[in-house]
Design a protein around this motif. Structure first.
Motif, PDB file in Angstrom:
ATOM      1  N   UNK A  20      45.841  44.298  54.310  1.00 34.47           N
ATOM      2  CA  UNK A  20      46.180  43.069  53.592  1.00 34.47           C
ATOM      3  C   UNK A  20      46.567  43.428  52.157  1.00 34.47           C
ATOM      4  N   UNK A  21      47.294  42.541  51.532  1.00 31.12           N
ATOM      5  CA  UNK A  21      47.621  42.740  50.128  1.00 31.12           C
ATOM      6  C   UNK A  21      46.370  42.574  49.276  1.00 31.12           C
ATOM      7  N   UNK A  22      46.246  43.335  48.215  1.00 29.94           N
ATOM      8  CA  UNK A  22      45.078  43.176  47.351  1.00 29.94           C
ATOM      9  C   UNK A  22      45.123  41.832  46.638  1.00 29.94           C
ATOM     10  N   UNK A  23      43.974  41.250  46.357  1.00 29.62           N
ATOM     11  CA  UNK A  23      43.958  39.980  45.621  1.00 29.62           C
ATOM     12  C   UNK A  23      44.500  40.162  44.210  1.00 29.62           C
ATOM     13  N   UNK A  24      45.123  39.129  43.692  1.00 28.59           N
ATOM     14  CA  UNK A  24      45.675  39.215  42.336  1.00 28.59           C
ATOM     15  C   UNK A  24      44.584  39.102  41.278  1.00 28.59           C
ATOM     16  N   UNK A  25      43.473  38.479  41.677  1.00 29.90           N
ATOM     17  CA  UNK A  25      42.380  38.313  40.722  1.00 29.90           C
ATOM     18  C   UNK A  25      41.058  38.301  41.474  1.00 29.90           C
ATOM     19  N   UNK A  26      40.079  39.047  40.960  1.00 31.02           N
ATOM     20  CA  UNK A  26      38.746  39.074  41.560  1.00 31.02           C
ATOM     21  C   UNK A  26      37.720  38.708  40.493  1.00 31.02           C
ATOM     22  N   UNK A  27      37.195  37.507  40.594  1.00 29.60           N
ATOM     23  CA  UNK A  27      36.127  37.076  39.698  1.00 29.60           C
ATOM     24  C   UNK A  27      34.994  36.527  40.563  1.00 29.60           C
ATOM     25  N   UNK A  28      33.980  35.991  39.957  1.00 28.29           N
ATOM     26  CA  UNK A  28      32.816  35.535  40.725  1.00 28.29           C
ATOM     27  C   UNK A  28      33.148  34.331  41.602  1.00 28.29           C
ATOM     28  N   UNK A  29      34.060  33.494  41.175  1.00 26.14           N
ATOM     29  CA  UNK A  29      34.472  32.365  42.003  1.00 26.14           C
ATOM     30  C   UNK A  29      35.197  32.857  43.258  1.00 26.14           C
ATOM     31  N   UNK A  30      36.072  33.821  43.068  1.00 23.42           N
ATOM     32  CA  UNK A  30      36.777  34.399  44.214  1.00 23.42           C
ATOM     33  C   UNK A  30      35.801  35.101  45.143  1.00 23.42           C
ATOM     34  N   UNK A  31      34.847  35.823  44.555  1.00 21.24           N
ATOM     35  CA  UNK A  31      33.854  36.542  45.359  1.00 21.24           C
ATOM     36  C   UNK A  31      33.006  35.579  46.175  1.00 21.24           C
ATOM     37  N   UNK A  32      32.605  34.466  45.571  1.00 25.06           N
ATOM     38  CA  UNK A  32      31.811  33.477  46.297  1.00 25.06           C
ATOM     39  C   UNK A  32      32.588  32.919  47.488  1.00 25.06           C
ATOM     40  N   UNK A  33      33.819  32.569  47.273  1.00 25.70           N
ATOM     41  CA  UNK A  33      34.635  32.032  48.365  1.00 25.70           C
ATOM     42  C   UNK A  33      34.858  33.082  49.442  1.00 25.70           C
ATOM     43  N   UNK A  34      35.025  34.327  49.030  1.00 24.76           N
ATOM     44  CA  UNK A  34      35.204  35.413  50.001  1.00 24.76           C
ATOM     45  C   UNK A  34      33.976  35.570  50.886  1.00 24.76           C
ATOM     46  N   UNK A  35      32.793  35.451  50.296  1.00 22.31           N
ATOM     47  CA  UNK A  35      31.566  35.552  51.083  1.00 22.31           C
ATOM     48  C   UNK A  35      31.450  34.385  52.066  1.00 22.31           C
ATOM     49  N   UNK A  36      31.862  33.202  51.642  1.00 23.77           N
ATOM     50  CA  UNK A  36      31.808  32.047  52.525  1.00 23.77           C
ATOM     51  C   UNK A  36      32.803  32.185  53.677  1.00 23.77           C
ATOM     52  N   UNK A 165      20.423  44.705  41.929  1.00 20.59           N
ATOM     53  CA  UNK A 165      19.562  45.828  41.562  1.00 20.59           C
ATOM     54  C   UNK A 165      20.145  46.639  40.420  1.00 20.59           C
ATOM     55  N   UNK A 166      21.457  46.653  40.327  1.00 20.83           N
ATOM     56  CA  UNK A 166      22.136  47.440  39.293  1.00 20.83           C
ATOM     57  C   UNK A 166      23.005  46.535  38.429  1.00 20.83           C
ATOM     58  N   UNK A 167      23.315  47.042  37.248  1.00 18.31           N
ATOM     59  CA  UNK A 167      24.226  46.315  36.365  1.00 18.31           C
ATOM     60  C   UNK A 167      25.681  46.640  36.682  1.00 18.31           C
ATOM     61  N   UNK A 168      25.878  47.642  37.539  1.00 21.85           N
ATOM     62  CA  UNK A 168      27.230  48.007  37.969  1.00 21.85           C
ATOM     63  C   UNK A 168      27.231  48.132  39.483  1.00 21.85           C
ATOM     64  N   UNK A 169      28.328  48.548  40.051  1.00 23.25           N
ATOM     65  CA  UNK A 169      28.394  48.750  41.491  1.00 23.25           C
ATOM     66  C   UNK A 169      29.095  47.593  42.197  1.00 23.25           C
ATOM     67  N   UNK A 170      29.330  47.791  43.503  1.00 24.27           N
ATOM     68  CA  UNK A 170      30.082  46.830  44.307  1.00 24.27           C
ATOM     69  C   UNK A 170      29.413  45.466  44.376  1.00 24.27           C
ATOM     70  N   UNK A 171      28.088  45.456  44.431  1.00 28.35           N
ATOM     71  CA  UNK A 171      27.396  44.208  44.690  1.00 28.35           C
ATOM     72  C   UNK A 171      27.331  43.240  43.519  1.00 28.35           C
ATOM     73  N   UNK A 172      27.571  43.714  42.300  1.00 26.28           N
ATOM     74  CA  UNK A 172      27.360  42.879  41.121  1.00 26.28           C
ATOM     75  C   UNK A 172      28.242  41.629  41.124  1.00 26.28           C
ATOM     76  N   UNK A 173      29.493  41.785  41.495  1.00 24.44           N
ATOM     77  CA  UNK A 173      30.418  40.658  41.479  1.00 24.44           C
ATOM     78  C   UNK A 173      30.011  39.575  42.469  1.00 24.44           C
ATOM     79  N   UNK A 174      29.333  39.972  43.547  1.00 23.10           N
ATOM     80  CA  UNK A 174      29.027  39.046  44.632  1.00 23.10           C
ATOM     81  C   UNK A 174      27.634  38.432  44.534  1.00 23.10           C
ATOM     82  N   UNK A 175      26.704  39.120  43.897  1.00 24.80           N
ATOM     83  CA  UNK A 175      25.327  38.624  43.869  1.00 24.80           C
ATOM     84  C   UNK A 175      25.213  37.347  43.045  1.00 24.80           C
ATOM     85  N   UNK A 176      24.249  36.515  43.460  1.00 25.55           N
ATOM     86  CA  UNK A 176      23.972  35.239  42.793  1.00 25.55           C
ATOM     87  C   UNK A 176      25.185  34.301  42.780  1.00 25.55           C
ATOM     88  N   UNK A 177      26.011  34.358  43.803  1.00 27.84           N
ATOM     89  CA  UNK A 177      27.190  33.487  43.851  1.00 27.84           C
ATOM     90  C   UNK A 177      27.068  32.372  44.887  1.00 27.84           C
TER      91      UNK A 177
END
Length: 235
Positions: A20-36, A165-177
């Motif tokens: 797939x094409x990469x998303x043009x923007x990845x923020x916490x709102x996008x991450x939340x919708x992606x998880x849903x 658990x970390x201040x960086x890493x893959x999970x930060x953008x998605x946690x608490x969303x």
């Protein structure tokens, strides 16, 4: 519309090996919708598993062999990222009671004895349970549906009540969303056993690591799928 399109690309590109094409923007709102969207994003993988089980059931091949092929195909279809997460979490939980040491072990990316054992046990459980789903097209379709529903584990892991658990890493953008009511719904959709398995994992990770990581996301998915397949096979 742009957020939804980006979220769909993010969910598909992260959770599957589909190009797939990469998303043009990845923020916490996008991450939340992606998880849903996660359960829908892996629909092609669910269909793949269902077709393999159904076609395998029409042959004289051993059901366990067909089931292992289905597990392997599912792993390839997700680039085996979830299995890597399961392995890392198992190694982290058994490496040390020191939080930083455990997180460091998980970040190395290598599989230790605990990680290998966890992978074998969970994959074996999934395959053994899948032998019960190749007897009809309806049961094969149920297995495919459970593959999709297992991704609701991400709703629980990414709940607003669960810290990173970390201040960086893959999970930060998605946690608490993901809002708590949606996380609760995710636990319900995982079935009683699947929901409890993910809750125990999240609780353990929060206690030992101080929160969840991207590895915990993958571990939750594979653990939820194994538990759900086993539960419905028994039912």
């Amino acid at each position: 519309m742009t957020t939804m399109r980006d979220a769909w690309r993010l969910a598909t590109g992260t959770l599957t090996a589909l190009p797939v094409r990469p998303p043009t923007r990845v923020d916490r709102r996008t991450a939340r919708t992606a998880m849903l969207l996660a359960p829908l994003a892996v629909l092609p993988l669910g269909v793949l598993v269902a077709m393999l089980l159904w076609l395998g059931g029409l042959t004289s091949l051993p059901p366990l062999a067909v089931a292992f092929v289905a597990v392997g195909a599912l792993a390839v279809g997700s680039r085996a990222l979830h299995w890597d997460g399961l392995s890392d979490v198992a190694d982290g939980l058994t490496a040390s009671y020191d939080r930083e040491r455990s997180l460091a072990v998980m970040k190395t990316g290598t599989s230790g004895p605990a990680g290998v054992t966890a992978t074998v046990v969970v994959a074996g459980t999934q395959a053994a349970a899948l032998t019960a789903y190749s007897h009809s097209i309806a049961l094969a379709a149920l297995a495919g549906a459970l593959v999709c529903l297992s991704r609701c584990a991400l709703w629980v892991v990414c709940c607003t009540r669960v810290p990173a658990a970390r201040a960086d890493g893959l999970g930060v953008t998605y946690t608490r969303t993901v809002p708590l009511p949606v996380a609760v719904l995710g636990g319900v959709l995982l079935s009683v056993t699947g929901g409890l398995a993910v809750l125990v994992l999240v609780r353990r990770a929060t206690t030992r690591f101080g929160g969840v990581t991207g590895d915990v996301f993958g571990a939750a998915i594979e653990l939820a799928l194994a538990t759900m397949l086993l539960t419905w096979a028994w039912l």
